[in-house]
Design a protein around this motif. Sequence first.
Motif, mmCIF file in Angstrom:
data_model
loop_
_atom_site.group_PDB
_atom_site.id
_atom_site.type_symbol
_atom_site.label_atom_id
_atom_site.label_comp_id
_atom_site.label_asym_id
_atom_site.label_seq_id
_atom_site.Cartn_x
_atom_site.Cartn_y
_atom_site.Cartn_z
ATOM 1 N N THR A 1 -19.183 3.083 12.771
ATOM 2 C CA THR A 1 -20.245 2.088 12.582
ATOM 3 C C THR A 1 -21.547 2.611 13.179
ATOM 4 O O THR A 1 -21.567 3.622 13.881
ATOM 5 C CB THR A 1 -19.881 0.763 13.283
ATOM 6 O OG1 THR A 1 -19.722 1.001 14.685
ATOM 7 C CG2 THR A 1 -18.605 0.164 12.717
ATOM 8 N N ASP A 2 -22.630 1.893 12.920
ATOM 9 C CA ASP A 2 -23.924 2.200 13.521
ATOM 10 C C ASP A 2 -24.043 1.382 14.804
ATOM 11 O O ASP A 2 -24.212 0.164 14.761
ATOM 12 C CB ASP A 2 -25.057 1.850 12.554
ATOM 13 C CG ASP A 2 -26.424 2.297 13.056
ATOM 14 O OD1 ASP A 2 -26.546 2.585 14.271
ATOM 15 O OD2 ASP A 2 -27.367 2.345 12.245
ATOM 16 N N LEU A 3 -23.964 2.049 15.941
ATOM 17 C CA LEU A 3 -23.960 1.346 17.222
ATOM 18 C C LEU A 3 -25.313 0.764 17.594
ATOM 19 O O LEU A 3 -25.429 0.055 18.595
ATOM 20 C CB LEU A 3 -23.482 2.296 18.321
ATOM 21 C CG LEU A 3 -22.058 2.839 18.147
ATOM 22 C CD1 LEU A 3 -21.729 3.824 19.258
ATOM 23 C CD2 LEU A 3 -21.035 1.714 18.106
ATOM 24 N N ARG A 4 -26.330 1.035 16.793
ATOM 25 C CA ARG A 4 -27.654 0.448 17.028
ATOM 26 C C ARG A 4 -27.814 -0.887 16.334
ATOM 27 O O ARG A 4 -28.817 -1.579 16.529
ATOM 28 C CB ARG A 4 -28.737 1.411 16.526
ATOM 29 C CG ARG A 4 -28.726 2.772 17.199
ATOM 30 C CD ARG A 4 -29.559 3.771 16.435
ATOM 31 N NE ARG A 4 -29.032 3.984 15.081
ATOM 32 C CZ ARG A 4 -29.539 4.846 14.197
ATOM 33 N NH1 ARG A 4 -30.595 5.569 14.532
ATOM 34 N NH2 ARG A 4 -28.994 4.964 13.011
ATOM 35 N N LEU A 5 -26.823 -1.272 15.521
ATOM 36 C CA LEU A 5 -26.937 -2.440 14.655
ATOM 37 C C LEU A 5 -26.240 -3.648 15.263
ATOM 38 O O LEU A 5 -25.016 -3.660 15.420
ATOM 39 C CB LEU A 5 -26.327 -2.126 13.279
ATOM 40 C CG LEU A 5 -26.382 -3.232 12.232
ATOM 41 C CD1 LEU A 5 -27.832 -3.591 11.901
ATOM 42 C CD2 LEU A 5 -25.637 -2.799 10.974
ATOM 43 N N LYS A 6 -27.001 -4.654 15.624
ATOM 44 C CA LYS A 6 -26.434 -5.876 16.173
ATOM 45 C C LYS A 6 -25.615 -6.582 15.103
ATOM 46 O O LYS A 6 -26.083 -6.805 13.988
ATOM 47 C CB LYS A 6 -27.556 -6.796 16.669
ATOM 48 C CG LYS A 6 -27.065 -8.027 17.415
ATOM 49 C CD LYS A 6 -28.237 -8.788 18.012
ATOM 50 C CE LYS A 6 -27.771 -9.958 18.850
ATOM 51 N NZ LYS A 6 -28.897 -10.681 19.474
ATOM 52 N N ASP B 1 -21.651 -3.242 15.032
ATOM 53 C CA ASP B 1 -21.489 -2.106 15.946
ATOM 54 C C ASP B 1 -20.102 -2.048 16.576
ATOM 55 O O ASP B 1 -19.959 -1.800 17.772
ATOM 56 C CB ASP B 1 -22.544 -2.173 17.042
ATOM 57 C CG ASP B 1 -22.455 -3.469 17.851
ATOM 58 O OD1 ASP B 1 -22.030 -4.495 17.293
ATOM 59 O OD2 ASP B 1 -22.812 -3.445 19.044
ATOM 60 N N ARG C 1 -16.658 -0.877 18.085
ATOM 61 C CA ARG C 1 -16.287 0.340 18.799
ATOM 62 C C ARG C 1 -14.910 0.143 19.419
ATOM 63 O O ARG C 1 -14.510 -0.983 19.724
ATOM 64 C CB ARG C 1 -17.312 0.697 19.869
ATOM 65 C CG ARG C 1 -17.370 -0.166 21.103
ATOM 66 C CD ARG C 1 -18.029 -1.527 20.942
ATOM 67 N NE ARG C 1 -19.415 -1.447 20.505
ATOM 68 C CZ ARG C 1 -20.440 -1.261 21.341
ATOM 69 N NH1 ARG C 1 -20.220 -1.164 22.643
ATOM 70 N NH2 ARG C 1 -21.661 -1.226 20.878
ATOM 71 N N GLY D 1 -18.317 4.544 16.725
ATOM 72 C CA GLY D 1 -19.574 4.807 16.043
ATOM 73 C C GLY D 1 -19.572 6.104 15.253
ATOM 74 O O GLY D 1 -18.598 6.855 15.213
ATOM 75 N N HIS E 1 -22.168 8.459 15.608
ATOM 76 C CA HIS E 1 -23.232 9.262 16.209
ATOM 77 C C HIS E 1 -22.658 10.484 16.912
ATOM 78 O O HIS E 1 -21.476 10.538 17.247
ATOM 79 C CB HIS E 1 -24.019 8.400 17.194
ATOM 80 C CG HIS E 1 -24.411 7.071 16.645
ATOM 81 N ND1 HIS E 1 -25.557 6.870 15.913
ATOM 82 C CD2 HIS E 1 -23.773 5.866 16.688
ATOM 83 C CE1 HIS E 1 -25.627 5.601 15.546
ATOM 84 N NE2 HIS E 1 -24.553 4.972 16.005
ATOM 85 N N SER F 1 -29.636 -0.316 23.240
ATOM 86 C CA SER F 1 -28.640 -1.369 23.089
ATOM 87 C C SER F 1 -29.186 -2.474 22.196
ATOM 88 O O SER F 1 -30.301 -2.959 22.426
ATOM 89 C CB SER F 1 -28.286 -1.954 24.457
ATOM 90 O OG SER F 1 -27.557 -3.165 24.305
ATOM 91 N N THR G 1 -26.715 2.731 25.259
ATOM 92 C CA THR G 1 -25.391 3.152 24.816
ATOM 93 C C THR G 1 -25.320 4.670 24.866
ATOM 94 O O THR G 1 -26.184 5.350 24.313
ATOM 95 C CB THR G 1 -25.120 2.669 23.381
ATOM 96 O OG1 THR G 1 -25.121 1.234 23.345
ATOM 97 C CG2 THR G 1 -23.783 3.183 22.872
#
Length: 218
Positions: free
Chosen positions: A91-96, A99, A101, A141, A143, A151, A160
């Motif tokens: 996933t994109d960990l920047r996306l609220k 994200d 994990r 994620g 990345h 975050s 993060t």
Amino acid sequence: MCQGFFRYVSVVVLAFLAPIAAKAEAVSFDTGWKHQKFSLFSRNSYGYEGRNLSIGSDGSVSLIYKPLPETAWGSQSAAWSWAVERSVPATDLRLKGGDDRNIALYAVFLPRAEAERLRGAKISTLLGNEAVRVLVYVWGGSHRRGAQLDSPYLGARGKTVVLRGAGTGAHSERVDLAADYARAFGGTAEALVGLAVSADSDDTASRIAARLSDLQVK
């Protein structure tokens, strides 16, 4: 003679410093961890087994938190082992709200005065404090390893740090809390007041089976 003298002095100095060198402090998985649910239907499960923490998540998210004793507030590094048997997708960990994990380990910092004032406070109180700074070490994620991301929940108060991308396996980690803090927020961390662990699978409606072991700070 001079060389022998300096060797003698070196040995004496090292012998003097050895007892005051920083020692690693083990963080046990026991009843001192408190479960923070984010919804009524949170289904994460955490099994406390001393050195080991088992983690299960089924389309859900929640967090557990443990305050650290004052003897650990000055910790500069952390180490642990972790394993994932069943993983969320990348996933994109920047996306609220998008994200997910497998495991996130939160290192929670406060200025010394705030740490003393908020001693024993709940994690929800700490995360809402403007002075808090949080490093979130993540397995999940899409990345690259070592990426430091804003975050989506804590804004400028949290970063993060990606250690492993989504997937299964087993690894040991050692992180430099002081260097990561300086890179993320500038300055020097004053007090590592607590640690938190979470698993997050609600956005992808997936499942996680994982374990975190031998957690220590130094």
